[in-house]
Design an enzyme around this catalytic site. Sequence first.
Site, PDB file in Angstrom:
ATOM      1  N   LEU A  33      34.898  33.934  34.179  1.00 33.54           N
ATOM      2  CA  LEU A  33      35.971  33.424  33.321  1.00 33.54           C
ATOM      3  C   LEU A  33      35.609  33.503  31.851  1.00 33.54           C
ATOM      4  O   LEU A  33      34.575  33.001  31.432  1.00 33.54           O
ATOM      5  CB  LEU A  33      36.279  31.972  33.696  1.00 33.54           C
ATOM      6  CG  LEU A  33      36.853  31.781  35.099  1.00 33.54           C
ATOM      7  CD1 LEU A  33      36.869  30.306  35.471  1.00 33.54           C
ATOM      8  CD2 LEU A  33      38.257  32.365  35.189  1.00 33.54           C
ATOM      9  N   ARG A  51      18.578  57.236  -4.600  1.00 31.00           N
ATOM     10  CA  ARG A  51      18.326  57.280  -3.149  1.00 31.00           C
ATOM     11  C   ARG A  51      17.000  57.967  -2.859  1.00 31.00           C
ATOM     12  O   ARG A  51      16.273  57.585  -1.956  1.00 31.00           O
ATOM     13  CB  ARG A  51      19.481  57.960  -2.411  1.00 31.00           C
ATOM     14  CG  ARG A  51      19.717  59.401  -2.811  1.00 31.00           C
ATOM     15  CD  ARG A  51      20.813  60.031  -1.945  1.00 31.00           C
ATOM     16  NE  ARG A  51      21.125  61.374  -2.417  1.00 31.00           N
ATOM     17  CZ  ARG A  51      21.401  62.406  -1.621  1.00 31.00           C
ATOM     18  NH1 ARG A  51      21.418  62.261  -0.311  1.00 31.00           N
ATOM     19  NH2 ARG A  51      21.677  63.585  -2.134  1.00 31.00           N
ATOM     20  N   GLU A 111      25.257  51.073  13.683  1.00 29.47           N
ATOM     21  CA  GLU A 111      24.833  50.208  12.580  1.00 29.47           C
ATOM     22  C   GLU A 111      24.755  48.739  12.956  1.00 29.47           C
ATOM     23  O   GLU A 111      23.994  47.985  12.357  1.00 29.47           O
ATOM     24  CB  GLU A 111      25.753  50.420  11.373  1.00 29.47           C
ATOM     25  CG  GLU A 111      25.688  51.821  10.766  1.00 29.47           C
ATOM     26  CD  GLU A 111      26.494  52.851  11.548  1.00 29.47           C
ATOM     27  OE1 GLU A 111      27.259  52.465  12.468  1.00 29.47           O
ATOM     28  OE2 GLU A 111      26.377  54.058  11.250  1.00 29.47           O
TER      29      GLU A 111
END
Lengths: 690, 690
Positions: free
Chosen positions: A258, A390, A438
Amino acid sequence: MSTQGELLAWVVRPPVQRTPTLAPPGVDSSQSRFNGIFSARVLRILVCKVSRIHTKIAPCFHRLLSLADELSEGFMSNDNDLMQLLADKATRLRIHSINSTTEAGSGHPTSCMSAADVVATLFFHVMRYDPQNAKHPNNDRFILSKGHAAPLLYAAWAEAGIVTPQQLLSLRRIDSDLEGHPTPRLKWVDVATGSLGQGLSAGVGMALNAQRLDKLDYRTYVLMGDGETAEGGVWEAAALAAYYKLDNLVGIVDVNRLGQSQATMYGADGEAYAKKFGGFGWHPIVIDGHNLEQIIAAFAEAQARKGQPTAIIALTKKGKGVSFLEDKEGWHGKPLRKGEEVEKALRELPLSGASRPVTIAKPSPTTHANTVRKPVAVPEYKIGEPVATREAYGTALTKVGAANPAVVAMDGDTKNSTFAEKFMKAYPDRFFEGFIAEQNLVGFSVGLSKCGKVPFASTFGDFFGRAMDHLRMGAISMANIKCVGSHCGVSIGEDGPSQMALEDLAMFRAMPNAVVLYPSDAVSTERLVALAVEHEGMVYIRTSRPKNPVLYPNEETFEIGGSKTLRSSPNDRLTVVSAGVTIAEAMKACDLLAKEGIAIRVLDAYSVKPIDAKGLLTAAAQTNGTLVVVEEHYFEGGLGDAVLNAVANNGVQVFKMAVQEIPRSGKPEELLERYGLSASRIVKRVKELV
Amino acid sequence: MSTQGELLAWVVRPPVQRTPTLAPPGVDSSQSRFNGIFSARVLRILVCKVSRIHTKIAPCFHRLLSLADELSEGFMSNDNDLMQLLADKATRLRIHSINSTTEAGSGHPTSCMSAADVVATLFFHVMRYDPQNAKHPNNDRFILSKGHAAPLLYAAWAEAGIVTPQQLLSLRRIDSDLEGHPTPRLKWVDVATGSLGQGLSAGVGMALNAQRLDKLDYRTYVLMGDGETAEGGVWEAAALAAYYKLDNLVGIVDVNRLGQSQATMYGADGEAYAKKFGGFGWHPIVIDGHNLEQIIAAFAEAQARKGQPTAIIALTKKGKGVSFLEDKEGWHGKPLRKGEEVEKALRELPLSGASRPVTIAKPSPTTHANTVRKPVAVPEYKIGEPVATREAYGTALTKVGAANPAVVAMDGDTKNSTFAEKFMKAYPDRFFEGFIAEQNLVGFSVGLSKCGKVPFASTFGDFFGRAMDHLRMGAISMANIKCVGSHCGVSIGEDGPSQMALEDLAMFRAMPNAVVLYPSDAVSTERLVALAVEHEGMVYIRTSRPKNPVLYPNEETFEIGGSKTLRSSPNDRLTVVSAGVTIAEAMKACDLLAKEGIAIRVLDAYSVKPIDAKGLLTAAAQTNGTLVVVEEHYFEGGLGDAVLNAVANNGVQVFKMAVQEIPRSGKPEELLERYGLSASRIVKRVKELV
């Protein structure tokens, strides 16, 4: 599935070290005769089970079986003692769960009752932990992914002597740390749960730590609800656990049929769950989740299983033990009423009366992990040299990795774009490929952070949105994770809006206690990464795709909450506040305006949260009280809003230049121009304002 | 797996209507002799395939096979024509993909080349669509979930006459709608893709529409990359597709082995994917994705499959067709260089020289759907009556459902908390239980919105964070979805922080073009829900758990971008701006302060985005230029920031009262007090300010 050889190895060398015990206090459990009976009992069940599957072992089946029977025969009465003890424990967990939720006036007693037998067996027969030391590095880990069963967890602690039965009755009170769903305000809770489908990812992190990093023999158990396995994050975690062959990880699904509002997708069909976990490379075992022998056997089978994680599909009944609750709709998240209702329920939960102390198996001792730190190597750039932040991140990560053995990294199949691959090449043993998943990337980072690691998880900035709820729970978990999002803004160019992070600052700024950093050059990137390691808590670092000139000398220092003035003069008419690649645009604008006799200040707001309110107010005070914020972000929730808040009620004018529509593909410089972030657009805006 | 009965049914009654054609123009394809050959050919492959699996049909295997051979023999030359035509189409798709990405100087040619045979077969043999009418309701749907293969999609359109070959060379240019990843700026694109792992959810929505709502026979095809199946959202969608028995949905996985930064989790192991989809209740078929016969047979098998969706696992080679690209690492997202490199590649992609027009099968005609609208029933409350806005939402949803047959609803197993169950009970055929899987909840809503429906998706506000990236892509997709998040803020009480939405406004405000509404009573809830239906685009409605007094008369009207003044006098010292349950606190504070002779204004900012800047400025102008914003949200990104932006640079003082730490469990009123949002805290703050 097990091979004959594996099975024989199990017979010949029962895992004495790991067998849970009921040895009287003072008796070394590893040598106790009690081990014999349980090993034998478990062996018998295991032999039957495996033989059914592997016809090849049929010839030795009877021989194995009589060996098992022989082993167990003499100890049968003690075995019965164990069963009675665990049954009593389970009953006590049910009673505690009912009483505490009734006292609180809210909570989920029936969700506790379905899992009581599994939890009793885990806490008082299977797991090894030191009740006096929540942070023993080799404690077996338990994650209550179905966090709404918190009263059951607290009840198990009470039975283990960790909290008092009286404390249980403070459940959900504002003055109690026994909250509605577990949080790490309680030292035995590693990760907060309650947003379903996240526990398995945290478990993957902890199991990875044991297997690959700390090389410890603790095992990780994750108790999930059946409904929560609809969450995709569970399957991201399941896939990675199988990929890394995490045989020290056990997922238990409490199939009580349930959900909150109706039956779950598969109801009581245990095979449906087995097929899913099996399809994802796990070893599935379907059991009656109220049959203690089957529960014990399943955990033993899981422990014997090599090279893959085990999923125990426990078929249970919600509200088990009380006839008017058992398997009934309409009882989700509903406490029993004080008085007759509770009394009626408790009458159906009798204890045997036999009382025996339970000895919890202790974790194995550990050797001290390498925690020797070295200074972080300094940046080595030349001013003006074009370097993408980066790329500088990859260099920085490798340097902090060299300096601190706790630093680990993971990436979502973007490591050649985020430059996390530099770290992977230098420290392959401390790098984990997370693939394109991710939620789990963040989730298993949280798990690793709870094992003393400093995880750096990287992907494109926008894809962290996939993990927003995991980040939110990570914040509640007080997780020490560092997220690094590359490819922010329109300057990524031709790939178009689906790849542009334009709402990531809004998301991370809204995470409680998160630090948000946004470097503009290679030197600041390296310095900020080093600061992130030292900062205890969640940090987001936003990096950019294009190469930008190095702005700072290598010896420049930075601080969380700081900013840098890049251009200034006594005659500055206003201050342009920015970060990332738009800093270069602001400086170009400054030069262009200077030629026209208009001086402006340029402020590098590399710390977006906390932001340098003092620096902003000073700059504003010195430049006509006017700030222009330029950012590669949507209008809402980014650097501009951080600035607005910092200078609110100080009479400062703040003009925001941000992305105000969904961008399109194009060259970086074309897009900066089109969406109002280029030097020429800044020049235009400044001229309107001065 | 197929049963013998199903297979025989297929033999006896080949799906003439759906068999794709190569009939010359003017010939009715449904009666064409060409159908015979392809059906026969497909049958042969199918017989072989199914017989391998089902030993029971072995007795009739040879009989079936010779029937198939007999059928196909006479048409063999035409069959070869088809294969040649499709092979040529696939080659042309590869050539276009190379040329357009080389011209653009960026893009993913090798990811296009692996899927060229599948796409050629789909577009020119399997799918039925009207190239003149992108919005024909019965067009087969194609979703390029691996959006980075956009040049392949555009190439297929070129071959179908939808765009010109010349337009293909504008790929990724700022003046072209042929973006790096597909967006609905192109009318043939229903949903934007590029954030991987979302296409299948959109496909589920479209398939549900065909099966349950519009009762149309179009089929939905979703082409995924292998790497993207690591995304949990894929498995949320897969589970729901199987649950709803969507046999009109086909997922194709282009298993080209190589991800962006390394090999995928399973490399070229097609069975690994088959096990996963099989485990999730799909019918998996593993094929050589470059073998046209196998591709054709697989699509035919998918069409014959009843009661479950089919996953075609196409084993392919990245860069297929060009020796120096094929299955090579280092070519992800890399165009070929102009000149020698491209020429060398194109020399390896020869066309047969045979040229035949291709006839694309048209969609079946449709009957007109019921779109008759009625006025929305007015609210029926009494001023002061205590009603939770979440409950009023259930009533409102049922009313707009009665008024507009396009309204549909879905929920993530919280329908008894969000009150979406009221709609479910009234309109069970238009309600979809999404279970605990919020990515897919949003994703299939987006798909349904692209079929002309107005979906209302509900769950707890914080759990929408699970779907942030799907919402972001939904915004880029210009999806007409309505999200309704209940249980905002600390006033939910004892369940604790994991269940409290405190960052949802930050997220939804950052979604481009989203409307954010936050009603404070039942009447405004009903009115705002009705407005949301009429507004084309994404709307978020934030509802609260506690019962609050009804504030407005039933006939009160509201507007997106509006606000309401609830308390005002000529002597107001400042204005408290709020929404939700804190409006009641603000009004209580107003009363308390009035007793002390301090008049304040109370503004209901029910429209958070767009916010009523004019109303706020007017209020500020009339109340000493001072606004106090009270909200159940973290400090960052909520109503306070919306207000700050609205009044920026107008000399208005804005003081924010928001949640500044991670809350804990407790009673609602205790938590409002503790976290600074109660009437008494507002009184205290006002006194500090006046």
